[in-house]
Enzyme design. Structure first.
Site, PDB file in Angstrom:
ATOM      1  N   ASN A  66     -10.197  -0.201  -1.255  1.00  0.00           N
ATOM      2  CA  ASN A  66      -8.745  -0.217  -1.049  1.00  0.00           C
ATOM      3  C   ASN A  66      -8.096  -0.837  -2.287  1.00  0.00           C
ATOM      4  OD1 ASN A  66      -6.094  -0.763  -0.331  1.00  0.00           O
ATOM      5  ND2 ASN A  66      -6.585  -1.526   1.702  1.00  0.00           N
ATOM      6  N   CYS A 107       0.799  -1.226   0.000  1.00  0.00           N
ATOM      7  CA  CYS A 107       0.000   0.000   0.000  1.00  0.00           C
ATOM      8  C   CYS A 107       0.836   1.283   0.000  1.00  0.00           C
ATOM      9  CB  CYS A 107      -0.935   0.004   1.199  1.00  0.00           C
ATOM     10  SG  CYS A 107      -1.914  -1.497   1.350  1.00  0.00           S
ATOM     11  N   HIS A 161      -3.132   6.874   1.976  1.00  0.00           N
ATOM     12  CA  HIS A 161      -3.548   5.578   1.436  1.00  0.00           C
ATOM     13  C   HIS A 161      -5.018   5.364   1.753  1.00  0.00           C
ATOM     14  CE1 HIS A 161      -4.148   1.462   0.615  1.00  0.00           C
ATOM     15  NE2 HIS A 161      -4.084   1.065   1.868  1.00  0.00           N
TER      16      HIS A 161
END
Length: 312
Positions: A268, A113, A238
């Site tokens: 995500n 990430c 993020h």
């Protein structure tokens, strides 16, 4: 040239949209349960004939067009991803082949990430050192490939997508110094492991780490750029979970900044999340050319990397 800058950005998402109502027909969940815990409403899911390098190439082509450049103008391609199925050719080489970039250095960066902000820092260093003149930096992941769609604790979180930036030499520093690091002894908290590979995480451990440890680290990234958090026009963290993004942004103290909340419609997307959300803010005119924006990635390996950039 003493620095580098982002000349243009671009993003891409697959056409298929998976809603919370769709997921409620697959696992024991509901729209209310998902929204209240992670803030996600929808996510985009790539089909079996849409590999990671295709997502990456679409985003990169958009960034190239925005910069007014041809493929031959690029001499470095960096792709941040953790969902490559094959080891070789790597994603960067495959993207270069798709776009017709003739002879670039081509490298993948796997920091999950935090991959895009690591790759962006690497491109900045390469350009400032004279090892590259123009770089394509891409974050792309197909999380649907590594998700157990019967596990409601993870399948509600993920989406597929890509974002890209063109980095080029500049007289001024349009990309600030990176602040990066990791907590390797806690790397087990976010995993993509096994055969077949599956995404898993210790949600409470990640939440506590992100909301208690990362605000001070993000402030130090601002300090390295010579700015206070209140000077920021934008904050792109993020896109993991609104319950992490909103407290982290609040504790950072970026009171005048637009905070990216793309997770609500994209889920995500791992390495794709920061450039995807950043590109959308630029495209929507929510941040203007020259505005200072904090990009801050965190997650897998319990790694983090952040820098202040000037909006293209």
């Amino acid at each position: 040239m003493n620095g580098s800058r982002i000349a243009a950005v671009g993003h891409y998402q697959p056409a298929k949209v998976l809603t919370n109502e769709d997921l409620a027909g697959m696992v024991d969940t509901s729209d209310e349960w998902i929204r209240s815990r992670v803030g996600i409403r929808t996510r985009h899911i790539a089909g079996p004939d849409e590999p990671v390098d295709e997502l990456a190439a679409h985003a990169a082509a958009k960034a190239l067009a925005g910069a007014g450049l041809a493929p031959g103008d690029i001499d470095l391609v960096l792709v941040a991803t953790s969902t490559a199925i094959d080891r070789s050719p790597n994603m960067a080489a495959r993207v270069a082949a798709r776009l017709g970039i003739p002879s670039p250095a081509a490298m993948d960066v796997n920091v999950v990430c935090a991959g895009f902000t690591h790759a962006l820092a690497t491109a900045d260093h390469a350009v400032r050192a004279g090892a590259a003149s123009r770089a394509l930096v891409i974050g792309a992941d197909k999380m649907s490939d590594v998700t157990d769609w019967a596990d409601r604790s993870t399948c509600v979180l993920v989406g597929d997508g890509a974002g890209a930036a063109v980095v080029e030499a500049s007289e001024d520093a349009g990309i600030g110094p990176v602040l990066w690091g990791s907590v390797p002894e806690m790397g087990h908290a976010v995993r993509i492991e096994g055969q077949p590979a599956r995404f898993a995480q210790e949600g409470q451990s990640v939440y506590r780490w992100a909301t208690t440890q990362l605000p001070a680290i993000a402030r130090r990234a601002c300090e390295r750029a010579g700015l206070a958090p209140e000077d920021l026009a934008g904050v792109v963290l993020h896109q993991a979970n609104l319950r992490i993004i909103e407290p982290l942004a609040l504790k950072l103290g970026a009171v005048n900044a637009v905070v990216a909340r793309d997770v609500a419609e994209s889920g995500n997307t791992s390495a794709g999340s920061i450039p995807l959300a950043f590109s959308k803010l630029v495209e929507q005119g929510k941040i203007a050319g020259g505005d200072p924006v904090l990009l801050f990635g965190f997650g897998g390996n319990l790694s983090y990397a952040g820098q202040v950039v000037r909006c293209p």
